[in-house]
Design a protein around this motif. Sequence first.
Motif, PDB file in Angstrom:
ATOM      1  N   ASP A  70       0.749  -1.147  -0.087  1.00  0.00           N
ATOM      2  CA  ASP A  70       0.271  -0.036  -0.231  1.00  0.00           C
ATOM      3  C   ASP A  70       1.012   1.078  -0.190  1.00  0.00           C
ATOM      4  OD1 ASP A  70      -2.165  -1.180   0.254  1.00  0.00           O
ATOM      5  OD2 ASP A  70      -2.779  -1.119   1.868  1.00  0.00           O
ATOM      6  N   ARG A  95      -9.571  -6.948  -3.409  1.00  0.00           N
ATOM      7  CA  ARG A  95      -9.247  -5.712  -3.289  1.00  0.00           C
ATOM      8  C   ARG A  95      -7.469  -5.039  -4.571  1.00  0.00           C
ATOM      9  NH1 ARG A  95      -4.821  -2.715  -0.324  1.00  0.00           N
ATOM     10  NH2 ARG A  95      -4.047  -4.713   0.299  1.00  0.00           N
ATOM     11  N   GLU A  98      -9.154  -4.024  -7.553  1.00  0.00           N
ATOM     12  CA  GLU A  98     -10.188  -3.077  -7.319  1.00  0.00           C
ATOM     13  C   GLU A  98      -9.528  -1.828  -7.643  1.00  0.00           C
ATOM     14  OE1 GLU A  98     -13.206  -3.476  -3.746  1.00  0.00           O
ATOM     15  OE2 GLU A  98     -14.435  -4.787  -5.550  1.00  0.00           O
ATOM     16  N   GLN A  99      -7.694  -1.663  -6.918  1.00  0.00           N
ATOM     17  CA  GLN A  99      -7.288  -0.813  -6.731  1.00  0.00           C
ATOM     18  C   GLN A  99      -6.055  -0.741  -8.157  1.00  0.00           C
ATOM     19  OE1 GLN A  99      -4.417  -1.858  -3.696  1.00  0.00           O
ATOM     20  NE2 GLN A  99      -6.154  -0.922  -2.520  1.00  0.00           N
ATOM     21  N   ASN A 101      -4.613  -3.358  -9.789  1.00  0.00           N
ATOM     22  CA  ASN A 101      -3.902  -4.494 -10.230  1.00  0.00           C
ATOM     23  C   ASN A 101      -4.194  -5.590 -11.262  1.00  0.00           C
ATOM     24  OD1 ASN A 101      -2.507  -6.474  -9.733  1.00  0.00           O
ATOM     25  ND2 ASN A 101      -0.552  -5.005  -8.238  1.00  0.00           N
TER      26      ASN A 101
END
Length: 114
Positions: A70, A95, A98-99, A101
Amino acid sequence: MTESDLSELRKLAESGDVDAIAELVELAGEQGNVDELRRLSDSGNADATDILIELATERGDITELRRLADQGNVAATDQLIELAVEQCNLDELRRLAEQGNTDAAEQLMELTAE
């Protein structure tokens, strides 16, 4: 190494002594001292970060890998994805996907297609 020696080594490292920093990183790595490595990593020491990633991977510590990922650490992100796949941790892969990647998204698609 006594606590007094360690304290002195930390003081030297904090004053910018490159040899003291290297010794402190090496010592923390040998002892598996995650707190010390995290402190050194957070202050910008790349060697401490690398050892921290290695230890977190060996221990299956998703929380530590996530913290480093992060912060933008690519190696931690790669290890986090690999560990999430090994553990079939779809939530973590989701997760990361959704960022944005794409590696996590691909792994997620592969795991959910099975």
